[in-house]
Design an enzyme around this catalytic site. Structure first.
Site, mmCIF file in Angstrom:
data_model
loop_
_atom_site.group_PDB
_atom_site.id
_atom_site.type_symbol
_atom_site.label_atom_id
_atom_site.label_comp_id
_atom_site.label_asym_id
_atom_site.label_seq_id
_atom_site.Cartn_x
_atom_site.Cartn_y
_atom_site.Cartn_z
ATOM 1 C CB CYS A 68 -39.875 12.276 -13.640
ATOM 2 S SG CYS A 68 -39.966 10.950 -12.431
ATOM 3 N N GLY B 100 -47.810 8.619 1.374
ATOM 4 C CA GLY B 100 -46.437 8.450 1.877
ATOM 5 C C GLY B 100 -45.769 7.168 1.445
ATOM 6 N NE ARG C 166 -36.108 3.875 7.335
ATOM 7 C CZ ARG C 166 -37.392 3.904 7.030
ATOM 8 N NH1 ARG C 166 -38.002 5.071 6.913
ATOM 9 N NH2 ARG C 166 -38.069 2.789 6.843
ATOM 10 C CB CYS D 63 -33.683 9.132 -1.846
ATOM 11 S SG CYS D 63 -32.883 7.538 -1.588
ATOM 12 C CB CYS D 64 -35.458 13.578 -4.762
ATOM 13 S SG CYS D 64 -36.519 12.376 -5.562
#
Ligand SMILES: [Zn+2]
Ligand SMILES: [Zn+2]
Lengths: 141, 380, 380, 141
Positions: free
Chosen positions: B80, B115, B187, B198-199
């Protein structure tokens, strides 16, 4: 990489952390830590070199079976191949070593923070082709 | 040491672009950054490119269609903090007189990964027992909530604030406002996180042109944004107890950046911190001393970190809303702060911002708080 | 500018280690390099790690078991020049006074990729029509042989020489001597190449400890090897005719390194050049001016570039024999040359070597000679 | 990424370089280069931006069909999915643009260096599921 070994049932078990569990002479299953013969550091998983003194003389170190539940979460979205929900936790053993592990409990009734847990070794699921996935894990003491 | 200025800045709207190659994601952003700097491409002497998942020679592939090759290209990876690492290498090279003009690019295309939760390292023992990045932050959140008697609803306020800011940023991946109820009903991912804690995963690129003070004068740079200090570190390996509510790598980095800059938390007018998950923003308020330990929720609830407050944090929507194409984030934060310091941030402008702090950290690796952490302070 | 010395150097035997993790491939080499430098690990202030296929945070993963974290770790990628890029970033940081001691690691584990020809970039138009790295070099070879009336047997002499040297290097992947007949009879890869014209794939790591002149004095470094000049560039994008027998990126890099060092080809006592394929070594003799254009085979046949000759090239066996774990190669060349300049190269020692040149270049990318090229000159 | 399109035969063709071939009004198939409307540069494959002047106004540019064979090799070991041996080449077109392409010929009788070649468009192989792989390619003129 799973530490595949043949069993009497003729299928190989898959271990989450290969070599993480050792069986003592009395049959007891313990976490295999490493104890540095140079400086005495205790490390899990057992390393090949000591992070403190760089000694490569690291002995098997059967870790305590009891610890305190430091943190946990119920995982609902996981990597491919994991059945959800499952509980994962960080446990601080009595000798100060921290271990990440599955927590064997009802995801709706996770033990309290800082409560006592004990080591358990066993199946935590099955691979797609039916082999048991074995792991060190903790449960409420 | 030469003073270093940001002369040009650009980024694309972050989002999901599965049909675009990394090359086509990147070159329009580089072109825009160079044009924003108002310099001829030939004046750029080197490129520093941060990417975590871009593959071999990502910088060369992005710069090729623009004919910007021949010069040294250094591709940097630090999860990151890849974009932040590239920025620091470029800053250092100019500060020390190696170049007077360099390009920084942060880029990643997570839709190429197929994904779902980002893949972990195959020989990581935390990953092997089922740890994911959301689960790691969720444990931090749970412990923090336990120690400081914080509710899930209070935690959700970070997401609501992020979306309030993101709705004002035309380049954010999410530009919708949300309610506490939306967060609660989303969810479940890893307790206490729902998807809105969450990002998102996505694709994006951000670029900056850095110049020395002399070069800034030569090109008549109208609104220079100066690099005050730039810091990078890696996480310490800890085998025993560690307090997961005190982010080891960021706490240490904060001490270093204050020492390096001669500044402190009170000097910061606007900040971009690494809110990959809601809890992260709270932990980083405390790590940077924007409030005392345990007071992060109170700081948030006071409005101090919202636009219009004392120290707006993540005015661009943060990772939660702008999105988090891993290697692009560090550069995107610096682009956002450049715009803030120039007074070009449109509806999300922090009035009169003079000093800004950018912070990105990440990389899940067993035994470490994080793999890397990059912190930069800018001023006008 | 501070003078920079190599204080420690180590590498493992290159080869195929499918059962080893990247971490376990790397840490013993880092440990050996630090021990070779005779300094305490805590004196190392930063690490620069080159890897093309090591994955996220490769430096952190390798340094973790040694507890060598906390400091900045910069992971660099530049295909075959990844190790050379990491070396240059570290050299520059010390030369400019940022650090007085830094670690350089080059590492890759190609057996993790599943074997066969290395994967190309998915959106590369040369790759899409069937180009492979061996095929690219084979076209260079074919054209060179056509223009200079060279036979396949003459080309094969590069491989025979490499194996003669590799047989003297206990760390080489291949340590067997071969004949021209062996080369001719090996499996066809891409005409005129058989397998013995091509470097093997494998795994490996090489590490160096760099120190400033002051630090070298402080630790009483007995046999310092100095970095005279360090150069990095990227390949120019060319859309029309280009002479494939004149390696664009290396030719330009050679001009730059001569200018930077104030030296010329006659000053070099020993060289490691990027012989990924037999033809490459010949092209690089000419690019560095070790001989005139078209005279490379004559130079080779004269014995000048063999051990005992005027300018031994690739005394360690080169990529053809030592092996070519992509990101490790640049660092391995510098380790070999450090040993040569210290007089510690055993049976392959170049007597009295005082000045050495290391060159690595690579990264297939359509329209470019190569993605990156790193050149370093060392002296004792 | 293959440019999949349905054909009358109801199976999709796979193109080695999607968009590399264009069909003129007279039915002739040509390589699709890009001609920069800013500086006149001709580039293959057609780019979205000009590497010389950064104009994004790039027009379709039907490239010459004739060129000279600059370099070639017969590939015996290829990436997964390629049937070997095959011949690959660099060709310099009459307008100076260089093109990489398969060379349609017997691998044992490749045309001479610098000899004249001409463009040909067609199938160069089949995918595992039987779809034709289409490519621009060259053959002896
Ligand atoms: Zn020890
Ligand atoms: Zn143009």
């Amino acid at each position: 990489m799973p530490d595949a070994r043949k069993t009497a049932d003729e299928f190989a078990e898959v271990w989450t952390v290969p070599g993480a569990v050792m069986t003592l002479a009395n049959g007891e299953q313990r976490l295999r830590g490493g104890k540095c013969q140079g400086c005495g550091a205790e490390i899990f998983p057992k390393p090949k070199v000591c992070l403190s003194c760089w000694s490569e003389d690291i002995a098997d170190d059967p870790l305590p079976t009891r610890g305190k539940l430091y943190a946990f979460t119920v995982v609902h979205v996981a990597r491919k191949g994991w059945r959800t929900p499952y509980v994962i936790a960080y446990v601080d053993l009595e000798n100060g070593v921290r271990v990440s592990a599955p927590l064997a409990c009802d995801p709706k009734a996770v033990p309290a923070y800082d409560s006592a847990v004990r080591l358990k070794v066993g199946e935590i699921g099955r691979t797609d082709d039916g082999r048991p996935i074995m792991s060190h894990q903790f449960e409420q003491a | 040491m030469h003073k270093v200025a940001i002369a040009g800045a650009a980024m694309c709207r972050f989002g999901r672009y599965p049909e675009k190659s990394v090359q086509d994601l990147g070159w329009p952003v580089v072109k825009a950054a160079v044009e924003n700097a108002g310099i001829a491409p030939k004046q750029i002497q080197s490129a520093y490119v941060g990417s975590a998942y871009g593959g071999r020679l990502v910088g060369q592939r992005v710069l090729r269609p623009l004919g910007m090759l021949g010069m040294p290209v250094v591709n940097c990876e630090n999860a990151c903090s890849s974009g932040g690492t590239a920025f620091r290498e470029a800053w250092h090279a100019i500060a020390q007189g190696q170049w007077d003009c360099a390009l920084v690019l942060g880029i990643d295309k997570l839709t190429a990964l197929g994904g779902g939760v980002l893949p972990g390292q195959p020989d990581d023992w935390d990953v092997n027992v089922g740890l994911t990045m959301p689960a790691l932050y969720a444990m931090r959140a749970g412990r923090y909530m336990h120690e400081h008697k914080i509710s899930a609803e209070q935690l959700a306020k970070v997401a609501v604030k992020a979306h309030k800011h993101g709705a004002l940023n035309p380049l954010a991946q999410y530009q919708n406002e949300i309610t506490l109820e939306d967060v609660a009903k989303a969810r479940a991912v890893a307790d206490p996180f729902t998807l809105l804690h969450c990002c998102p995963t996505g694709d994006g690129a951000a670029a900056l042109v850095l110049v020395s003070e002399d070069k800034a004068r030569e090109i008549g740079l109208a609104k220079p944004v100066w690099v005050v200090a730039s810091e990078l570190n890696s996480g310490r390996y800890m085998t025993g107890f560690r307090d997961m509510t005190t982010p080891e790598i960021t706490t240490r980095g904060a001490e270093e950046i204050w020492e390096m800059s001669g500044m402190g938390p009170d000097d910061i007018d606007v900040a971009e911190v690494h809110d990959a998950f809601t809890i992260a923003e709270l932990l980083y308020y405390e790590a940077f001393g924007f409030c005392q330990r345990g007071d992060a929720v109170a700081l948030l609830e006071s409005g101090a970190t919202s636009l219009g407050g004392r120290i707006p944090v993540n005015p661009g929507g943060g990772l939660l809303c702008r999105g988090h194409p891993v290697g692009a984030t560090g550069a995107a934060q610096l682009v956002e702060l450049t715009w803030q310091l120039r007074g070009e941030a449109g509806k999300r402008q922090v009035d009169g911002a003079k000093v800004a702090l950018a912070h990105c950290t990440g990389g899940g690796i067993a035994g470490l708080d994080h793999g890397a952490c990059s912190i930069n302070i800018l001023s006008r």
